[in-house]
Design a protein around this motif. Structure first.
Motif, PDB file in Angstrom:
ATOM      1  N   ALA A 171       0.487  -1.596   0.055  1.00  0.00           N
ATOM      2  CA  ALA A 171       0.057   0.401   0.539  1.00  0.00           C
ATOM      3  C   ALA A 171       0.910   1.304   0.178  1.00  0.00           C
ATOM      4  O   ALA A 171       0.468   2.471  -0.840  1.00  0.00           O
ATOM      5  N   GLU A 172       2.284   1.495   0.528  1.00  0.00           N
ATOM      6  CA  GLU A 172       2.426   2.610   1.107  1.00  0.00           C
ATOM      7  C   GLU A 172       3.389   2.643  -0.852  1.00  0.00           C
ATOM      8  O   GLU A 172       3.681   3.693  -0.906  1.00  0.00           O
ATOM      9  N   ALA A 173       4.372   1.227  -1.180  1.00  0.00           N
ATOM     10  CA  ALA A 173       4.699   1.695  -2.660  1.00  0.00           C
ATOM     11  C   ALA A 173       4.080   2.112  -3.574  1.00  0.00           C
ATOM     12  O   ALA A 173       4.562   2.809  -4.460  1.00  0.00           O
ATOM     13  N   MET A 174       2.119   1.903  -3.660  1.00  0.00           N
ATOM     14  CA  MET A 174       1.013   2.084  -4.406  1.00  0.00           C
ATOM     15  C   MET A 174       1.177   3.152  -4.074  1.00  0.00           C
ATOM     16  O   MET A 174       0.778   4.862  -4.821  1.00  0.00           O
ATOM     17  N   ARG A 175       1.078   4.037  -3.084  1.00  0.00           N
ATOM     18  CA  ARG A 175       0.870   5.301  -2.210  1.00  0.00           C
ATOM     19  C   ARG A 175       2.160   6.437  -3.120  1.00  0.00           C
ATOM     20  O   ARG A 175       1.719   7.781  -3.330  1.00  0.00           O
ATOM     21  N   ARG A 176       3.300   5.985  -2.723  1.00  0.00           N
ATOM     22  CA  ARG A 176       4.319   6.470  -2.936  1.00  0.00           C
ATOM     23  C   ARG A 176       4.951   6.429  -4.500  1.00  0.00           C
ATOM     24  O   ARG A 176       5.779   7.041  -5.224  1.00  0.00           O
ATOM     25  N   GLY A 177       3.851   5.640  -5.330  1.00  0.00           N
ATOM     26  CA  GLY A 177       4.313   5.532  -6.702  1.00  0.00           C
ATOM     27  C   GLY A 177       5.779   4.510  -6.902  1.00  0.00           C
ATOM     28  O   GLY A 177       6.125   4.761  -8.308  1.00  0.00           O
ATOM     29  N   ARG A 178       5.797   3.992  -6.560  1.00  0.00           N
ATOM     30  CA  ARG A 178       7.488   3.255  -6.672  1.00  0.00           C
ATOM     31  C   ARG A 178       7.063   1.550  -6.366  1.00  0.00           C
ATOM     32  O   ARG A 178       6.088   1.435  -6.082  1.00  0.00           O
ATOM     33  N   GLY A 179       7.945   0.571  -6.546  1.00  0.00           N
ATOM     34  CA  GLY A 179       7.724  -0.561  -6.467  1.00  0.00           C
ATOM     35  C   GLY A 179       8.002  -1.120  -5.406  1.00  0.00           C
ATOM     36  O   GLY A 179       7.895  -0.427  -4.422  1.00  0.00           O
ATOM     37  N   LEU A 180       7.878  -2.677  -4.888  1.00  0.00           N
ATOM     38  CA  LEU A 180       7.845  -2.808  -4.069  1.00  0.00           C
ATOM     39  C   LEU A 180       9.397  -3.185  -4.223  1.00  0.00           C
ATOM     40  O   LEU A 180      10.237  -4.382  -4.574  1.00  0.00           O
ATOM     41  N   ARG A 181      10.252  -2.097  -2.623  1.00  0.00           N
ATOM     42  CA  ARG A 181      11.383  -2.668  -2.401  1.00  0.00           C
ATOM     43  C   ARG A 181      11.646  -4.620  -2.253  1.00  0.00           C
ATOM     44  O   ARG A 181      11.545  -4.918  -1.819  1.00  0.00           O
ATOM     45  N   ARG A 182      12.748  -4.662  -2.261  1.00  0.00           N
ATOM     46  CA  ARG A 182      12.841  -6.038  -1.943  1.00  0.00           C
ATOM     47  C   ARG A 182      13.120  -6.729  -0.304  1.00  0.00           C
ATOM     48  O   ARG A 182      13.085  -7.117   0.330  1.00  0.00           O
ATOM     49  N   VAL A 183      13.937  -5.286  -0.451  1.00  0.00           N
ATOM     50  CA  VAL A 183      14.136  -5.194   1.285  1.00  0.00           C
ATOM     51  C   VAL A 183      14.257  -3.882   1.456  1.00  0.00           C
ATOM     52  O   VAL A 183      14.252  -3.405   1.614  1.00  0.00           O
TER      53      VAL A 183
END
Length: 241
Positions: A161-173
């Motif tokens: 949800a945070e990654a979508m809100r910030r417009g970036r991909g999901l970090r592996r770590v």
């Protein structure tokens, strides 16, 4: 095959081997313990070789710390020599450090073998039936086994949800800032789940003072005796070499 064994049998065998690797200060014995349990674990296909190597990294780093400390900063004194065996006192720093490194790896290999060879729920049920594990502790362990996967799934949802809100991909770590932002929502989730679990257990009449029956208790069979006998024979052979 390993999952069909009684978890208490596997636990007893692993504890005996860990005790042996602690007391026997010989590099060939430590190496034999690593190879034996790694071979059994990989043969059972409970974990892939790559995943096994990844799980061994923390134990290797731990053992490397022993190795470097023993080689670079070793100072003998009468008290330390009295605590450890005479073999350690006679061995050089490099050899002693190598044995300590292998001991850490052996302990890690046996621990990973135990973790991937048993059903945790069956272990708790067997401990309640044969080891008189108090119900308060047993049901707490059952609740923890239920909540941990849900907690990991909740953390993944929050990160997504945070990654979508910030417009970036999901970090592996996740970074330190992201971990800090996850802390409060996960604590709130765990508290809610703990409250619901307590209400559900109370509604079903769970009480520490009542006699209760236990379903699906794993029994002991010939496989357990054969497994214990083979591992005991391997231990005797490794000690004799």
């Amino acid at each position: 095959m390993l999952k069909r064994l009684n978890p208490l049998t596997v636990l007893a065998v692993c504890l005996v081997w860990i005790l042996a690797t602690t007391l026997v200060f010989r590099a060939p014995f430590q190496l034999a313990a690593i190879l034996l349990f790694a071979a059994m674990l990989l043969a059972s296909r409970a974990v892939s070789p790559l995943a096994f190597l990844g799980l061994m990294v923390p134990f290797a780093l731990f053992g490397f710390g022993f190795f470097t400390t023993n080689v670079l900063f070793r100072q003998e004194n009468a008290a330390a020599v009295a605590v450890f065996s005479a073999d350690l006192a006679r061995s050089d720093a490099l050899g002693a450090g190598l044995v300590l490194f292998l001991r850490a790896l052996a302990g890690g290999t046996i621990s990973i073998f135990f973790a991937f060879s048993i059903d945790p729920g069956a272990l708790v049920r067997a401990a309640m039936a044969y080891g008189r594990l108090p119900p308060r502790i047993a049901y707490s362990l059952f609740a923890a086994m239920q909540i941990v996967p849900d907690l990991a799934a909740k953390a993944n949802q929050l990160r997504l949800a945070e990654a979508m809100r910030r417009g970036r991909g999901l970090r592996r770590v996740p970074g330190p800032g992201e971990l800090f932002r996850l802390l409060i929502p996960l604590i709130a989730f765990a508290i809610r789940r703990a409250g619901r679990t307590a209400i559900a257990m109370e509604a079903r009449g769970f009480d520490a003072g009542r006699a209760r029956t236990i379903l699906d208790v794993p029994g002991f069979c010939r496989r357990d005796a054969a497994f214990a006998a083979v591992l005991a024979a391997c231990l005797a052979l490794c000690l004799a070499l």
